[in-house]
Write an enzyme that holds these catalytic residues in place. Structure first.
Site, PDB file in Angstrom:
ATOM      1  N   TYR A  87      16.098  31.950   4.383  1.00 54.67           N
ATOM      2  CA  TYR A  87      14.926  32.754   4.738  1.00 54.67           C
ATOM      3  C   TYR A  87      14.947  33.186   6.199  1.00 54.67           C
ATOM      4  O   TYR A  87      15.334  32.408   7.076  1.00 54.67           O
ATOM      5  CB  TYR A  87      13.649  31.928   4.546  1.00 54.67           C
ATOM      6  CG  TYR A  87      13.214  31.793   3.109  1.00 54.67           C
ATOM      7  CD1 TYR A  87      12.922  32.916   2.326  1.00 54.67           C
ATOM      8  CD2 TYR A  87      13.062  30.532   2.547  1.00 54.67           C
ATOM      9  CE1 TYR A  87      12.510  32.767   1.014  1.00 54.67           C
ATOM     10  CE2 TYR A  87      12.650  30.375   1.239  1.00 54.67           C
ATOM     11  CZ  TYR A  87      12.375  31.505   0.474  1.00 54.67           C
ATOM     12  OH  TYR A  87      11.967  31.368  -0.810  1.00 54.67           O
ATOM     13  N   ARG A 129     -10.682   0.526  14.496  1.00 57.49           N
ATOM     14  CA  ARG A 129     -10.509   1.282  13.261  1.00 57.49           C
ATOM     15  C   ARG A 129     -11.542   0.773  12.262  1.00 57.49           C
ATOM     16  O   ARG A 129     -12.610   1.321  12.154  1.00 57.49           O
ATOM     17  CB  ARG A 129      -9.072   1.101  12.768  1.00 57.49           C
ATOM     18  CG  ARG A 129      -8.622   2.134  11.789  1.00 57.49           C
ATOM     19  CD  ARG A 129      -7.125   2.059  11.512  1.00 57.49           C
ATOM     20  NE  ARG A 129      -6.701   0.814  10.853  1.00 57.49           N
ATOM     21  CZ  ARG A 129      -5.473   0.592  10.387  1.00 57.49           C
ATOM     22  NH1 ARG A 129      -4.537   1.501  10.531  1.00 57.49           N
ATOM     23  NH2 ARG A 129      -5.166  -0.540   9.813  1.00 57.49           N
ATOM     24  N   MET A 143      11.531  25.305   0.256  1.00 53.71           N
ATOM     25  CA  MET A 143      10.656  24.383  -0.456  1.00 53.71           C
ATOM     26  C   MET A 143      11.460  23.395  -1.299  1.00 53.71           C
ATOM     27  O   MET A 143      11.170  22.208  -1.323  1.00 53.71           O
ATOM     28  CB  MET A 143       9.687  25.169  -1.343  1.00 53.71           C
ATOM     29  CG  MET A 143       8.637  24.283  -1.980  1.00 53.71           C
ATOM     30  SD  MET A 143       7.553  25.184  -3.105  1.00 53.71           S
ATOM     31  CE  MET A 143       6.556  26.122  -1.976  1.00 53.71           C
ATOM     32  N   LYS A 177       0.838  -1.198   0.000  1.00 57.15           N
ATOM     33  CA  LYS A 177       0.000   0.000   0.000  1.00 57.15           C
ATOM     34  C   LYS A 177       0.878   1.256   0.000  1.00 57.15           C
ATOM     35  O   LYS A 177       2.079   1.169   0.289  1.00 57.15           O
ATOM     36  CB  LYS A 177      -0.886  -0.018   1.249  1.00 57.15           C
ATOM     37  CG  LYS A 177      -0.071  -0.031   2.529  1.00 57.15           C
ATOM     38  CD  LYS A 177      -0.912  -0.382   3.744  1.00 57.15           C
ATOM     39  CE  LYS A 177      -0.058  -0.364   4.984  1.00 57.15           C
ATOM     40  NZ  LYS A 177      -0.699  -1.019   6.120  1.00 57.15           N
TER      41      LYS A 177
END
Ligand code: PLP
Length: 828
Positions: free
Chosen positions: A723, A595, A772, A493
């Site tokens: 930054y 769950r 980023m 998965k």
């Protein structure tokens, strides 16, 4: 026996086997892995048994493909009258007996190589140094196991003048068997490392076991620098017939003495003394491992009688051995496997197997040059290759070189031939190589790098490397932990925990996985479209996906009555072709995770409902443990297991048939072995991660996140970096900018020293804020250049450490490497 191969009657004699069927079928090929079949009509298949697999299972399939001769310990019911069976007590012993008999027919020199590291490189380098003067047969790649060695020996032919075979062991008792097979007249002991330590009580015992390879040798080459190895060898062999030849840095211990050694540019210069001669050795490497490997190859070649002048020239040109088959994404949704270091028929077969596993591409293309030093006559070689390609269903061959072009009529598949690499490259744009898997296999002088360069996508600075061999290793590790009959469902998965879906599923299917599991139907559909045929469970099937589930023969998890009813309606209304009379479903019971899942009390009701739905059948019942990794919660876990046992029994008795029962995930496998039931669900362990430290040594790391330096800057005191000016230099520094940021999955919490990277043997802390697309690191004390490789996590910064630094768990680290980071897959 003779060099032509055996008849079935002769082989029966060699094996002391009972022969059922004809005694005069000729056999030339030995097969132990049904997937590697190339020449059915003259192949004998040895049906080996291992802890999990049983070769006897593949007999019907091989028979259907034309194989007629089988060595078995049990005669199967099918094909009794049409096939030839050689019945033996133990098929592995029989394989060894056959190989040993084959080996006895040859009397040329045989070099046996063992040691912990470097076996394959030393073997290849001896070959590189000597192949101009001798016809050599050698193990393909690193075929050095109890199965690999016999298979290698069958390549011996009467025209050969030297054999080079590797021997690798992981347990006591194995080397004696390999010694009897290889019977080396020459030996090289490479070194003693820590690998496989777990099966030996201590290093000394491991060393003694390895040295057994040389008991009947005439010459043994070793490095005298390590005292333990030196003493052991002297002690064992000093008064024997084995002639010792040592090399090393200590004059008093070394027949070949390295007096001086210094690095110069990208190479190393050595002053070496041998038999009163002083030799200047230039190596094109600087690392210690390459130096050691090269010295072994050189020492053997000198002792074997090759003149120093020729050798020193050869040593200068030793080229590094690609130990792995690497798959790289190429233009137009294609992929390239560049395997150009080795071009004998055996290595081509291995590369073709790897190519064949990549089922997701619509076309298979092989680009092949003339083969050099294959040890086989061209008139035999090219037709053999032609048959191999045809058998592997290769769609297109590009042949490059005069020899292969001359034999063009042997190739029945679509093919184009060119005299040179550049002639092909000029016409490359004319070929439609989209959605293809392309294997490049060329002798060095054809410089196939240029083709690779034209095909491959622009090199990405940041990549996640996935070691597919490690995945297979980890799967086998868990197979050994469980009972042989316990099945495994591999959890792929979330894009295979970030490691990719088809590539991974291909490997798992190749290794006979019982089930795969994905989270959503789309993931299952993608696997089917890529050619995966294994059974696939879908854990979160939504109503909109039922059509797809039925169409693509996926198997839903059912966790509530409303889901059951609506799935049943879809089954009733489904107009497509049905896989079976009844669709398999997997019933999930909630035993404490809170769950998804039925309550245990609902089992009778679920059984009744399903019995009333003839189109649905329960394949398995399962539950999920909430804290299998936490010993302090063992009482809770035991309660979950016992609730499950009871619920599953009630479901089965209500249904009136037996279903597969499973509850364990990776950490459950070692903590609760008694709760294996019929199957385990293996997730994170497959990717090399364990919650317990002892197990980490048994697993192999699968993923490594790397990038390359974009720019290096000098920072003056008082200047800030990044930054918000959160980092200010207090002294003169050097920084490196790396093209990886939070959009790639680098957690912003690693800003300003919270995170480190590994670069040229040292750690470099992150300075300033994670951006980023970029980060900056402090490389003031590190010797580095733009373009140098940087590890974000991998061998030096482990995923465990990385997770800890970001306050999370390895699961999240693996799945948060963003999809824009290219994945590169390789096999070792
Ligand atoms: C993800 C998952 C697993 C695998 O768990 P690991 O801890 O990664 O081994 C097993 N069962 C279910 C239901 C899962 O969702």
């Amino acid at each position: 026996m003779n060099k032509e191969g055996w008849t079935t009657g002769e082989l029966a004699k060699v094996l002391n086997a009972e022969l059922y069927g004809s005694s005069d079928i000729h056999i030339h090929q030995v097969l132990t892995d049904s997937r590697r079949l190339s020449f059915p009509t003259d192949t004998v298949f040895f049906a080996l048994r291992s802890f999990k697999n049983d070769g006897h299972r593949y007999i019907p399939e091989l028979f259907a493909k034309g194989v007629r001769v089988f060595v078995v310990d049990n005669i199967p019911q099918v094909h009794r009258s049409e096939a030839v069976f050689l019945l033996v007590k133990d098929t592995m012993d029989a394989l060894h007996d056959a190989a040993s008999a084959w080996r006895s027919a040859f009397h040329f020199a045989v070099l046996g190589i063992t040691g912990s590291n470097g076996k394959t490189v030393v073997k290849e380098w001896v070959h590189q140094l000597l192949h101009h003067q001798f016809r050599i047969v050698r193990s393909p790649r690193s075929y050095n196991s109890q199965v690999g060695v016999p298979l290698s020996l069958f390549h011996m032919r009467s025209g050969h003048e030297l054999g080079i075979f590797e021997a690798g062991i992981s347990q006591i008792g194995e080397m004696e068997k390999l010694e009897k097979l290889i019977r080396p007249t020459w030996g090289i002991f490479t070194n003693l490392g820590d690998a496989h330590q777990e099966h030996f009580a201590n290093k000394e015992i491991k060393l003694q076991e390895k040295l057994k390879l040389f008991e009947h040798a005439e010459h043994l080459i070793y490095c005298s620098d390590v005292e333990m190895v030196r003493n052991a060898i002297l002690h064992k062999f000093q008064d024997s017939k084995v002639q010792l030849l040592s090399w090393g840095h200590q004059k008093e211990h070394s027949d070949i003495w390295i007096e001086k050694q210094r690095t110069k540019g990208a190479g190393t210069k050595l002053k070496v003394h041998w038999k009163s001669k002083a030799l200047d050795v230039h190596l094109p490497f600087t690392d210690d491992a390459s130096l050691e490997n090269a010295m072994h190859a050189l020492a053997f070649s000198l002792a074997f009688g090759v003149g120093p002048k020729v050798l020193l020239d050869g040593v200068k040109r030793l080229s590094s051995i690609a130990m792995r088959l690497e798959l790289k994404k190429a233009r137009n949704d294609s992929a390239v496997i560049n395997d150009s270091y080795n071009s004998d028929p055996q290595s081509i077969r291995i590369a073709l197997d790897f190519t064949g596993q990549q089922a997701q591409y619509s076309k298979k293309v092989v680009i092949l040059s003339d083969l050099e030093q294959s040890g086989v006559d061209d008139a035999e070689l090219y037709p053999m290759l032609a048959e191999m390609l045809e058998h592997r269903k290769i769609d297109l061959l590009i042949g490059i070189g005069d020899r292969i072009s001359e034999f063009r009529s042997s190739f029945q598949i679509p093919a184009h031939f060119y005299p040179s690499t550049s002639a092909f490259v000029a016409e490359l744009p004319l070929f439609d190589l989209g959605d293809s898997i392309i294997l490049l296999k060329g002798a060095r002088r054809f410089a196939f790098e240029t083709i690779a360069h034209h095909l491959e996508e622009r090199v990405h600075q940041t990549v996640l490397e996935i070691n597919l061999s490690a995945v297979a290793h980890n799967l086998n590790y868990f197979r050994k932990l469980i009972r042989p009959e316990t099945k495994i469902m591999a959890m792929v998965k979330a894009f295979g925990y970030g490691a990719g879906n088809y590539e991974l599923a291909n490997v798992l299917e190749y290794h006979n996985i019982d089930f795969l599991a994905v989270a959503y139907a789309d993931e299952g559909v993608a696997l089917r479209q890529a050619g995966i045929t294994a059974r696939i469970m879908v854990m979160n099937p939504s109503e909109e996906s039922y059509e797809q589930i039925l169409e693509y023969k996926l198997e839903p998890e059912i966790y509530s009555l409303s889901e059951l009813y609506s799935f049943h309606r879809s089954v009733q209304h489904y107009s497509g072709e049905m896989q079976d009379l009844a669709v398999p479903v997997h019933v999930k019971v909630d035993t404490g995770m809170r769950r998804l899942g039925f309550e245990p009390e609902q089992m009778e009701r679920v059984a009744d409902e399903i019995l009333a739905m003839p189109g649905i059948r329960v394949a398995s019942v399962f539950s999920h443990l909430a804290a299998s990794d936490d010993p302090s919660e063992s009482a809770f876990t035991e309660a979950q297991i016992s609730t499950f046992r009871d619920a599953a029994a009630r479901l089965e008795s209500g249904l009136g048939y037996v279903v597969i029962k499973h509850i364990l995930n990776s950490s459950g496998i070692h903590n609760y072995p008694e709760a294996q039931f019929d199957m385990v669900r293996l997730g994170i362990g497959l990717y090399g991660i364990s919650s317990v430290s002892w197990e980490r040594h048994h697993l192999k790391r699968v993923s490594r996140l790397i990038t390359r330096i974009s720019q290096i800057k000098s920072i003056s005191p008082g200047e800030s970096v990044g930054y918000g000016r959160s980092f200010k230099a207090e002294r003169s520094m050097k920084s490196a900018t790396l093209p990886i940021g939070y959009a790639d999955g680098i957690d912003r919490r690693l800003s300003n020293g919270a995170g480190e990277v590994w670069l040229n043997g040292q750690r470099a802390p992150i300075i300033g804020k994670v951006c980023m697309d970029m980060i900056m690191v402090d490389v003031t004390t590190i010797d580095c250049q733009e373009g140098d490789e940087v590890e974000i996590f991998g061998d030096h910064i482990s995923i465990y450490e990385y997770a800890e630094r970001t306050g999370t768990i390895p699961y999240e680290v693996l799945t948060s490497v963003s999809s824009r980071v290219k994945r590169i897959y390789f096999q070792e």
